[in-house]
Design a protein around this motif. Sequence first.
Motif, PDB file in Angstrom:
ATOM      1  N   SER A 146      -1.638  -5.435   0.785  1.00 29.00           N
ATOM      2  CA  SER A 146      -1.581  -4.786  -0.539  1.00 29.00           C
ATOM      3  C   SER A 146      -1.947  -5.773  -1.633  1.00 29.00           C
ATOM      4  O   SER A 146      -2.662  -5.455  -2.583  1.00 29.00           O
ATOM      5  N   LYS A 147      -1.418  -6.963  -1.485  1.00 26.67           N
ATOM      6  CA  LYS A 147      -1.690  -8.017  -2.471  1.00 26.67           C
ATOM      7  C   LYS A 147      -3.193  -8.328  -2.498  1.00 26.67           C
ATOM      8  O   LYS A 147      -3.795  -8.424  -3.574  1.00 26.67           O
ATOM      9  N   LEU A 148      -3.748  -8.451  -1.319  1.00 30.89           N
ATOM     10  CA  LEU A 148      -5.194  -8.690  -1.216  1.00 30.89           C
ATOM     11  C   LEU A 148      -5.964  -7.541  -1.857  1.00 30.89           C
ATOM     12  O   LEU A 148      -6.888  -7.762  -2.655  1.00 30.89           O
ATOM     13  N   ALA A 149      -5.573  -6.334  -1.516  1.00 30.64           N
ATOM     14  CA  ALA A 149      -6.281  -5.154  -1.998  1.00 30.64           C
ATOM     15  C   ALA A 149      -6.191  -5.063  -3.521  1.00 30.64           C
ATOM     16  O   ALA A 149      -7.191  -4.822  -4.214  1.00 30.64           O
TER      17      ALA A 149
ATOM     18  N   GLY B 191      -4.031   1.292   3.576  1.00 33.95           N
ATOM     19  CA  GLY B 191      -2.792   1.954   3.986  1.00 33.95           C
ATOM     20  C   GLY B 191      -1.949   1.155   4.948  1.00 33.95           C
ATOM     21  O   GLY B 191      -0.829   1.542   5.252  1.00 33.95           O
ATOM     22  N   SER B 192      -2.449   0.047   5.440  1.00 35.00           N
ATOM     23  CA  SER B 192      -1.645  -0.711   6.398  1.00 35.00           C
ATOM     24  C   SER B 192      -1.950  -2.197   6.218  1.00 35.00           C
ATOM     25  O   SER B 192      -1.828  -2.708   5.113  1.00 35.00           O
TER      26      SER B 192
ATOM     27  N   VAL C 122      -7.966  -8.665   7.707  1.00 38.56           N
ATOM     28  CA  VAL C 122      -6.751  -8.246   8.398  1.00 38.56           C
ATOM     29  C   VAL C 122      -5.650  -9.270   8.158  1.00 38.56           C
ATOM     30  O   VAL C 122      -5.871 -10.471   8.307  1.00 38.56           O
ATOM     31  N   THR C 123      -4.496  -8.777   7.785  1.00 42.42           N
ATOM     32  CA  THR C 123      -3.341  -9.654   7.608  1.00 42.42           C
ATOM     33  C   THR C 123      -2.407  -9.469   8.803  1.00 42.42           C
ATOM     34  O   THR C 123      -2.541  -8.521   9.572  1.00 42.42           O
ATOM     35  N   SER C 124      -1.459 -10.386   8.913  1.00 45.75           N
ATOM     36  CA  SER C 124      -0.534 -10.297  10.042  1.00 45.75           C
ATOM     37  C   SER C 124       0.820 -10.833   9.626  1.00 45.75           C
ATOM     38  O   SER C 124       1.010 -11.247   8.477  1.00 45.75           O
TER      39      SER C 124
END
Lengths: 351, 351, 351, 351
Positions: free
Chosen positions: D266-269, D285-286, D331-333
């Motif tokens: 979300s932060k990235l987006a 969304g994820s 992609v985050t993790s």
Amino acid sequence: MHFASDNWAGAHPNIVRGLAEAAEGHAPAYGASELDKKVEHSFGEIFERDVAVFFVGTGTAANSLALASYSRPGGQIFCHPEAHVNMDECNAPEFFSGGAKLVPVAGSQGRMAPDALAAAIARFPPDVVHGGQPVAVTITQATEAGTVYSLDQIGAIGEVAHKAGLPLHMDGARFANALATLGATPAEMTWKRGVDILSFGGTKNGCWCAEALVLFDPGRAREMHYLRKRSAQLFSKSRFIAAQFDAYLRDGLWLELARHANAMASKLAAGLASTRGARLAWPTGSNEVFAILNNAKLRALRDQGAIFYDWPATAAIRDELAADETMIRLVTSYATTAREVDGFLSICTAE
Amino acid sequence: MHFASDNWAGAHPNIVRGLAEAAEGHAPAYGASELDKKVEHSFGEIFERDVAVFFVGTGTAANSLALASYSRPGGQIFCHPEAHVNMDECNAPEFFSGGAKLVPVAGSQGRMAPDALAAAIARFPPDVVHGGQPVAVTITQATEAGTVYSLDQIGAIGEVAHKAGLPLHMDGARFANALATLGATPAEMTWKRGVDILSFGGTKNGCWCAEALVLFDPGRAREMHYLRKRSAQLFSKSRFIAAQFDAYLRDGLWLELARHANAMASKLAAGLASTRGARLAWPTGSNEVFAILNNAKLRALRDQGAIFYDWPATAAIRDELAADETMIRLVTSYATTAREVDGFLSICTAE
Amino acid sequence: MHFASDNWAGAHPNIVRGLAEAAEGHAPAYGASELDKKVEHSFGEIFERDVAVFFVGTGTAANSLALASYSRPGGQIFCHPEAHVNMDECNAPEFFSGGAKLVPVAGSQGRMAPDALAAAIARFPPDVVHGGQPVAVTITQATEAGTVYSLDQIGAIGEVAHKAGLPLHMDGARFANALATLGATPAEMTWKRGVDILSFGGTKNGCWCAEALVLFDPGRAREMHYLRKRSAQLFSKSRFIAAQFDAYLRDGLWLELARHANAMASKLAAGLASTRGARLAWPTGSNEVFAILNNAKLRALRDQGAIFYDWPATAAIRDELAADETMIRLVTSYATTAREVDGFLSICTAE
Amino acid sequence: MHFASDNWAGAHPNIVRGLAEAAEGHAPAYGASELDKKVEHSFGEIFERDVAVFFVGTGTAANSLALASYSRPGGQIFCHPEAHVNMDECNAPEFFSGGAKLVPVAGSQGRMAPDALAAAIARFPPDVVHGGQPVAVTITQATEAGTVYSLDQIGAIGEVAHKAGLPLHMDGARFANALATLGATPAEMTWKRGVDILSFGGTKNGCWCAEALVLFDPGRAREMHYLRKRSAQLFSKSRFIAAQFDAYLRDGLWLELARHANAMASKLAAGLASTRGARLAWPTGSNEVFAILNNAKLRALRDQGAIFYDWPATAAIRDELAADETMIRLVTSYATTAREVDGFLSICTAE
């Protein structure tokens, strides 16, 4: 003197005539024609119950579809070691079933022993996943040894199978020959003795190409339609098989041809049994004769034009073979003539 | 007035006669007879090179074996979206190949576009394992839309395929019809344009059941023998297919029958094109006519005994359809008569 | 007193530590990390040649992929009747290969006899399509009977296989144990004796989950990548296997653990051999002991907490069993303690 | 700055600790240990009903087994065109199912449209054998586009599927991420909305290798045991997966990790949405962000060590792309740090 195999013969004139008669006009494809339905109805009459009938191209297809239709992951299928499905179908049953295993179950003269079957099944206890799960039992009637199962013997196998919750398949590549030998009805030799699904062969007995899968549980027909098509065995001009079966089943032609082939085999067997330097490997029960002959006689026979195959002896037979003897297989068919048999025997008896 | 499908017809008298002539006598089974060899030789002559020929029971079998023989794990097979292998074979190609995927490649009027093919292949870069690997390209000639690929169009597809190291398969269920349309030689329409393996159909053009797989690389024959047998497609009395092909290929019967079917289709197409309330969906290139008719006319036709199928319109056609119009498919065959066509057209033109 | 199986043990502390060390940071997935490459390199050093290494999840996966990679339609794979691939993998080899058949080849104490292998292969003459075609030979080292093949015995099998043009696969679920017994190098026990492809197991010897397929012909790696992925055996965080192997192979841990397990088995075997009412079924060659014990002793052992399985006796053993005797299997592992063994033996020797 | 994939991360410390704790001692193999049972019980609690749980090695295995367990001959499986099962599993679903076909069903932003699904199913009328038969519907949650289905959207798909008699499979490779986004319960996001079988992934969210197949109909468990073993997915030291899940599910760790990954995304987006020369391809969304960036920025990011993949744009996106723009996936993790995100964004916003 053709004794190589019943599939070296061509087609009976009635079969040819049937094909010619059906050749004109138009009819729905893929098994929906009137003739297809008529033949399916004939099968129901012959077997005295509702059946679902699926035409296919080869006996291997019929056997493989039958077994695949009952298989599940890790499936174990019990058969005689010499069974056609085990020895002569290039893994088609394994392929059609997605990797089932054929488990050999011993028995003399081509017949699976019910006790051995029960013991073989017991090796796969429920819920031990490593070994896989039993899924079907299959027998061949007439057997690959030219013998036949008696009705009681079929019933005994059926009982063991059903007690374990397994269906019984019969490979009837030479169904008519066995029936003629037993003098039984088709119903008696199949579902009345526990057979759930049958490969019904016409090709070896005077047809060009006529094999059918007979389901005694028509409730399984829906899935079989997809299974057959997925296996590329749904013929567009399905009539060409229906027409053969129509002629084959009409007026008892099929049994007449089988009785003739059997009679020729009996004649051969009787002649060999009384010839010096020849003997039968075991009693002849259908249209296949397994005999042990002196090699000199075999050479003489082949020199004079007799055609037949040497046959791998079973362990029991091998112990009895003299150094100059060989086991051979002689197959008769609807097209075998008494003259051929007499010719063969006269060479045999000549010194 | 039979226009449902060319597989609703029976068999041409010459085919029946061929079967009758071969029915007598004995011959080695499983494709080893003289007649089998003679027919394989005829294929070599027709295609002007050494070929390996495998008889099978259905077009689906020929296609599936062809594609399976080239498939590998994660195999991607490129085909037109409407291809028979993709739409009408109940996953037989997927099954025979152990799980290949058919990748649709667009193109108008049933013909794959070479550019689209190149782009589709490029989506599978070497050594990116997740998406699988391209293994084959397949086209249908004549196409499922009743059109034909020109020789140049085949050559263009072949070039894209070979550049990517992929074999080109041709589904020739209506091979003779396409050949008759193009006036080309069999060699020109196949290996001279990059086709590596061919499903050669006889059934739709007057045979009972005669399909062959033709390998232009006979070095691949050894494995195909096992593949065919493993798929239950090796006929014991293989002569029954050989006899049909022998008659089919003799004296150009096959092309004669195809020309007749094509002529009947052309006549139908021409008639419809000039009829009010009817029009062609696209030009007719073989023995299939795709037409758009007023629903009232369709009812009249069916009321008076014409038999044919409604056909799902492609997206492009759908946009052109009026509310009271339907797309239909009309198939002619060797057995279609000018009288049937005239009858059909006269109903069409009647008000 | 845990002797049920070496897979009842957990993981060696070094393995756990290896996993912990690799857990931090990021690395390319699907086998492309530095650690993956490092471990592949270690395999090359251990085997003294270029090899291609594929991590997989289970020994069954390694075996099935190995055999599938060499299989072809109608494929016949020769194995010992008691082979894990034949008895304990729920038809996975048959499934992965699209229907290969496992052909049992006899031999005493879990070892296939080279003569019997040659005879079994000879039953499938080239170009007789019905029976299928030989495609591979597989042996297990250490065997399912707890014995090991000597280097010469492996070489003899390899020679028969290669003479017939067949690859030799080795199921090395207990590879380290066999190596420790023979005191040979990995190269000597594999490719120097004709092994073409190896299932290299780490799980039974102290890893959590570490199995590798080792290809001595790296040219076959390209296809194996697709085969593995298609079989759902390509791990995303492949490092979790690499980390285990890295610890396993470092400083000879793997051989040290195997030597310990073997020593515990030897101790058990020696103790049982000298105990009244107990005897060995056959000599112990690795970390599995097959013994015949008096049933009263078995009850006593189990009452006092020993865990082990009864084992189906082979026909030869069955003839020697007294009515109150049972054959059992005892498996030791890296985690077995001398105290457990002593405890077991003391119960055995008690009257 | 690791944004290549969540499977580039290692394992969370709790997972490592769980493995270490389970490493000692002995326990029954093949899923029969206390720990295995405890974890199966935890799944039941989490999903608020009886479930059957099967550990497997990869998400591809879970998906392929799920689909195979419902497949039948000629099986048609409906999925989104971008579905992992369709694009990234190298035909494993096709292979496991013996040749099922994946039928793409359109829908925007990675979500299948219920209407399109109904239309796609309707193309396979019952008892028209040529096209095969529908057997299953599969959706991915969170989707391959980084979006999530709402509960209602899942319910709508489930309704269409069940009305057609088809089971609904959910590929939950990022199940926790979707759950965290929706704030729903596991039950609400699955069986309460019509999901019949679930691939439950732990690997992408902090485990080493932990994937489970969850059957909401435990009556299907018996066959799944054989199916899993036949597919070489039954681990001997099954505890190594159980131990991971035990740690993963304990005290809500799984949701905590997912919430973290989602927050980083979300932060990235949010950062990208407010940056000139960057925009989102669609809402996030994820834990996957699909963005369109200026190529100069992409070069700068990579020059300074950011790792991520270009991503093939969908047709709709492609039309919006300027010549100097590219679509990428981030992609985050669980292991992504706010510092990595800040670093990434600061490069983006720099001129």
